[in-house]
Design an enzyme around this catalytic site. Structure first.
Site, PDB file in Angstrom:
ATOM      1  CG  ASP A 141      10.152 -15.039  -0.694  1.00 16.58           C
ATOM      2  OD1 ASP A 141       9.009 -15.413  -0.368  1.00 16.58           O
ATOM      3  OD2 ASP A 141      11.128 -15.038   0.084  1.00 16.58           O
ATOM      4  CE  LYS A 142       8.038  -7.836  -7.540  1.00 20.26           C
ATOM      5  NZ  LYS A 142       7.557  -6.469  -7.188  1.00 20.26           N
TER       6      LYS A 142
END
Length: 293
Positions: free
Chosen positions: A135-136
């Site tokens: 995830d970011k």
């Protein structure tokens, strides 16, 4: 990227057709078809050969895999990259927080794909292939396959659960005992990105956790995944009442950290080409350390 691999045929592989030998060594039917269509894609003892050729002891089989340029519109962008390891086939990166892996709306030039594409801007036909997407705002180790063969083999390892991933997560509350969460995950009906535990329509998801350290209101957990569902760790820990601080979806508590306190700390897997055991470990970043130190 293009890649040339040479196999020295041993007695136990004699009598096999080239096509069968390559399949046994992890090449997909699609990749073998590409080899057949590539000039000098398959050579026996330096001479072009058909895939139905029967191998003999001491033959030298050489394959040349030409990567096919993909108009994926990934713009090369100069950004810092913390490279943990690199060879002809794989690149291991310590991804920082705030960096998406792939371009998307509002994230066209600030992703890991942009940074790696810039790093290889002088190479022929580089295609970005991320094996274990993060995830970011999750930090830590991620693997990039540098050619179609390593990509094919690594994706197969993911399917066969041969890539062992260890995460460090900080959660709210005191966790005293190890445990396993076996709870299916599905997309929330009213959200594009949010997930939830859903025993009716969710996909199987299993998370193992072990407490490492506790201090005050928070615990540091070591986490191993049996499955790889979107937001799995974040959803599962929230489900048992121990959400990750800084998680904008499941626990938007930014009093100490401004992103989910999750770090991909360790990777173990066999090298896709030579089968050598690969082990990578990276310390958790300072914004997670400040909970305890």
């Amino acid at each position: 990227m293009n890649r040339t691999i040479t196999y020295n045929i041993k007695i136990e592989d004699t009598g096999k057709k080239i096509q069968d030998f390559l399949k046994e060594n992890g090449l997909s039917s699609k990749l073998i078809t590409r080899l057949k269509k590539t000039k000098e894609g398959i050579l026996i003892n330096g001479k072009w050969e058909y895939v139905n050729y029967v191998l003999k002891e001491n033959d030298t089989l050489t394959i040349f895999i030409k990567d096919i340029f993909d108009e994926n519109n990934i713009l090369p962008t100069r950004m810092p990259l913390e490279i943990v390891y690199e060879d002809e086939d794989i690149l291991v990166i310590n991804k920082p927080a705030g960096m998406p892996v792939h371009p998307s709306i509002n994230n066209y030039t600030n992703t890991l794909a942009n940074a790696v594409t810039y790093y290889y801007k002088d190479e022929e036909n580089f295609i970005f292939r991320c094996i274990n997407r993060l995830d970011k705002d999750t930090t830590g180790l991620t693997i990039i396959a540098k050619n179609p063969l390593s990509g094919c083999l690594l994706y197969d390892m993911i399917t066969k659960k041969m890539i062992k991933r260890t995460y460090l997560a900080i959660v709210r509350g005191m966790v005293y005992d190890s445990g396993t969460i076996d709870a299916p995950i599905a997309r929330k009906s009213e959200s594009i990105i949010e997930r939830c535990v859903d025993y009716k329509s969710g996909e199987k998801a299993i998370t193992h956790y072990k407490p490492i350290l506790s201090s005050g209101k928070y615990s540091l957990l070591e986490i191993h995944l049996e499955t790889g569902r979107t937001h799995q760790i974040r959803v599962h820990m929230d489900f048992i009442g121990h959400p990750l601080p800084g998680d904008f979806l499941y626990n938007p508590d930014y009093s100490i950290i401004n992103r989910q306190a999750l770090h991909s700390s360790c990777l173990d897997f066999p090298h896709p080409i030579d089968n050598k055991n690969m082990h990578f470990e990276i310390d958790m970043p300072n914004d997670m350390k400040k909970f305890f130190y």
